[in-house]
Motif scaffolding. Structure first.
Motif, PDB file in Angstrom:
ATOM      1  N   TYR A  84       0.845  -1.194   0.000  1.00 44.09           N
ATOM      2  CA  TYR A  84       0.000   0.000   0.000  1.00 44.09           C
ATOM      3  C   TYR A  84       0.885   1.250   0.000  1.00 44.09           C
ATOM      4  O   TYR A  84       1.874   1.314   0.732  1.00 44.09           O
ATOM      5  CB  TYR A  84      -0.912   0.014   1.229  1.00 44.09           C
ATOM      6  N   GLU A 103      -5.268  -0.589   5.015  1.00 44.30           N
ATOM      7  CA  GLU A 103      -6.454  -0.666   4.171  1.00 44.30           C
ATOM      8  C   GLU A 103      -6.577   0.631   3.395  1.00 44.30           C
ATOM      9  O   GLU A 103      -6.136   1.690   3.860  1.00 44.30           O
ATOM     10  CB  GLU A 103      -7.717  -0.893   5.013  1.00 44.30           C
ATOM     11  N   THR A 104      -7.155   0.520   2.213  1.00 44.68           N
ATOM     12  CA  THR A 104      -7.310   1.723   1.405  1.00 44.68           C
ATOM     13  C   THR A 104      -8.276   2.689   2.079  1.00 44.68           C
ATOM     14  O   THR A 104      -9.200   2.283   2.791  1.00 44.68           O
ATOM     15  CB  THR A 104      -7.845   1.367   0.006  1.00 44.68           C
ATOM     16  N   GLU A 386      -3.564   3.889  -0.792  1.00 43.75           N
ATOM     17  CA  GLU A 386      -4.026   3.168  -1.979  1.00 43.75           C
ATOM     18  C   GLU A 386      -3.242   1.871  -2.138  1.00 43.75           C
ATOM     19  O   GLU A 386      -2.066   1.785  -1.744  1.00 43.75           O
ATOM     20  CB  GLU A 386      -3.839   4.030  -3.232  1.00 43.75           C
ATOM     21  N   GLN A 387      -3.906   0.876  -2.714  1.00 39.75           N
ATOM     22  CA  GLN A 387      -3.217  -0.387  -2.995  1.00 39.75           C
ATOM     23  C   GLN A 387      -2.239  -0.189  -4.147  1.00 39.75           C
ATOM     24  O   GLN A 387      -2.603   0.331  -5.201  1.00 39.75           O
ATOM     25  CB  GLN A 387      -4.232  -1.474  -3.347  1.00 39.75           C
TER      26      GLN A 387
END
Length: 640
Positions: A84, A103-104, A386-387
């Motif tokens: 990420y 996590e996004t 963001e991933q």
């Protein structure tokens, strides 16, 4: 008659025969078995070298992708598959980095307070100023040199009536104060009197001042009572004893000439002959003391700073023997002044107050680094997570590229045809060829040396099957995420459909991760002594990359199993720097050839000696016949 000697022989004197050439021709035939042995030994050595090339190739592959110390390419961690990226709207205040647990989404961060460390600082300047007792005021025709922060000027002196005239008012007279003002600028060097002594100090941002003999002799500096090289700053390269007279504070040693002290429970002991640099280096390298001791020549102070930031008593000092802390101006009983006490970092993340003892910490899978406190004008920063699918794809692509290179090496070696017309050259044959010709010949002679080799064939087959076999509990395989082997002729090479792989990682990241690095629950750890049942369970339950890692370890491991055996390739050919270098099966075979060659060479030497002995006897018989013939002819001549 022939004279027999291993180093010098005279042959054929009676017979006229070229005995040396005849024996050489006879021995050429006798040496055929020796040449064959030497060729067989050379082939074994080439096989060993070829095996070791594969050992090194597998080792390099394992170190690149399965060695946890190689963080940029390590593939057995969740971080390699769940990447990420985190961007901050205010990098000057806070930066962030995503971990595999992130996590996004978006987060707000307000930096309220940065973590600082406890710091003990000298209360005053630690160095003595340049000073001296003036013995002569008649200084006309003398000079001294002053070096101020790297700038050197020579000061020419005059005759003075007294100390007041020597110092002067700095403006209208010819006193020392005006001379240094003219040379360096006003206020940088301050000339004064203290307790009847002339004193030179610095001001106006100037720091280090050094006095030296002038070009007009030593009289000027000596008359001022100042020694050549005197400075208002200490040198940390000096010994503790040498610093005793340079420090403003008292510096005493115990009866043995040592100082002893403690920092955070760590005991230190130094001789008066140790340098201050050594003291600082030793203290700074101590993990238990966990502080940094330094000298600042600008402020002329020592400081002891805790490496651990945050609130708490992180600097505890104790003077044991001598006066080390006192000499450097730090009160060991109360070292930390209120303004130098460490504080915790404070931030508000997504509306929640966070307190940590360091400016770098992780919350919900995001590593934050606090850099600057927010203000009313800049109340907070926004972190966007963001991933990073591209980085995961690039990592898998790199693995596949290196894996395919490895497979190509196996395939080329296993399928290479052997040219039986090219055997290893003998030493005599090499003498007749150039180096380039020898190189080309040996390249042909080495061809196919490991053609269809069972060990290499099994490694290649095992790796291919490891990537194709299903992983228990996983609903996907390489083919379903866009990684395929096109045909059997490719021997297991992989090809990537980048679009499908990218989609799989974006849509099913956990499943892709498990396909590659899922850990076996029943047999989570590889050892050399797993039973066949344990190996089967581990193989079926674990991810593809872990399978490849196990296969490589089975073949190149330097650890022994319960039967005392190392990896298959090491048992076969060994590797430099390991006991198998001399104890592998090929090493022992080469040693056996060495012994057989030595025995045969000894036998051939005896055979050659026997040939010379036989020809020597022939020469003896011919000499005897010649003597008898000469006697007979002389008798016949007498009756003539």
């Amino acid at each position: 008659m022939a004279i027999i000697n291993s180093n010098f022989r005279l042959t054929g004197l009676a017979s006229g025969l070229d005995t040396d050439q005849m024996i050489k021709d006879l021995m050429r035939v006798e040496r055929f078995p020796l040449t064959k042995l030497e060729q067989q030994k050379q082939l074994e050595q080439w096989r060993q070298e070829a095996y070791r090339e594969f050992t090194n190739a597998l080792r390099g592959f394992k170190e690149k992708f399965f060695d946890i110390t190689k963080q940029t390419s390590y593939m057995l961690s969740e971080n390699a598959f769940k990447v990420y990226s985190a961007k901050s709207s205010g990098d000057e205040y806070v930066t962030a980095k995503g971990t595999s647990l992130a996590e996004t989404g978006g987060h707000t961060v307000k930096v309220v307070q940065l973590a600082t460390a406890d710091k003990a600082v000298s209360e005053n300047s630690v160095s003595k100023p340049i000073s001296g007792t003036v013995t002569d005021f008649q200084l006309s025709g003398t000079s001294l040199i002053l070096n101020l922060d790297g700038v050197t000027r020579e000061i020419e002196l005059s005759d003075y009536e007294n100390m007041e005239a020597l110092i002067g008012d700095g403006k209208t007279d010819n006193g020392l104060q005006r001379l240094v003002n003219d040379a360096f600028g006003e206020g940088k060097i301050i000339v004064s009197e203290d307790s009847g002594q002339l004193q030179l100090t610095t001001g106006n941002g100037a720091t280090q001042l050094t006095a030296l003999y002038g070009t007009k002799g030593t009289e000027g500096l000596d008359a001022l009572g100042i020694s050549h090289g005197d400075s208002n700053r200490i040198s940390t390269d000096s010994t503790l004893l040498g610093l005793s007279d340079k420090l403003a504070g008292a510096f005493y040693f115990n009866a043995e000439g040592n100082v002893e002290f403690e920092i955070n429970g760590e005991k230190f002991k130094f001789s008066q002959n140790d340098t201050m640099s050594k003291v600082m280096e030793t203290v700074n390298n101590s993990t238990k003391a966990n502080v940094r001791l330094r000298y600042d020549e600008t402020t002329d102070t020592f400081s002891i700073t805790a490496k651990q930031t945050g609130a708490g008593n992180n600097i505890r000092l104790k003077e044991t023997e001598g006066t080390f802390f006192e000499a450097i101006g730090i009160d060991s009983t109360n070292p930390i002044k209120p303004e130098n006490q460490g504080v915790d970092a404070k931030a508000v993340i997504d509306g929640v107050d966070i307190t940590r003892n360091t400016n770098v910490f992780t919350v919900n899978g995001i590593e934050y680094t606090l850099r600057k406190e927010h203000t009313a004008e800049n109340p907070q920063a926004v972190i966007t997570v963001e991933q990073n699918v591209d980085e995961v794809v690039d990592s898998i692509k790199l693995f596949v590229e290196e894996y395919n290179k490895l497979i190509d090496k196996f395939s080329t070696t296993l399928s290479e045809k052997q040219d039986r017309d090219y055997l290893p050259l003998s030493s005599e044959e090499k003498e007749a060829l150039s180096e380039d010709e020898i190189k080309k010949w040996e390249e042909r002679a080495k061809s196919g040396i490991l053609r269809n080799d069972p060990i290499l064939s099994k490694i290649q087959s095992d790796m291919r099957m490891a990537l194709l076999s299903a992983v228990e509990g996983s609903d996907i395989n390489l083919s379903s995420i866009g990684i395929n082997s096109k045909s059997y002729q490719d021997r297991g090479k992989l090809y990537i459909d980048e679009e499908r792989l990218t989609a799989a990682i974006r849509e099913r990241p956990d499943e892709v991760k498990n396909l590659f690095i899922k850990r076996s629950e029943s047999v989570p750890t590889y050892t050399r002594n797993l039973t066949q049942s344990q190996r089967t369970d581990r193989y079926n339950e674990q991810g593809l990359f872990l399978r490849i890692s196990d296969i490589i370890e089975d073949n190149i491991s330097t650890f022994r199993d319960k039967d005392g055996r190392k990896g298959f390739l090491l048992e076969k050919a060994g590797i430099q720097g390991d006991l198998t270098e001399f104890g592998s099966s090929l090493s022992l075979s080469i040693s056996d050839y060495d012994q057989r060659i030595a025995d045969m060479q000894a036998a051939l030497y005896k055979k050659e000696e026997s040939y010379y002995l036989q020809f020597s006897r022939l020469e003896t018989y011919i000499n005897q016949m010649n003597s008898q013939m000469n006697w007979l002819m002389s008798q016949l001549g007498a009756f003539g």
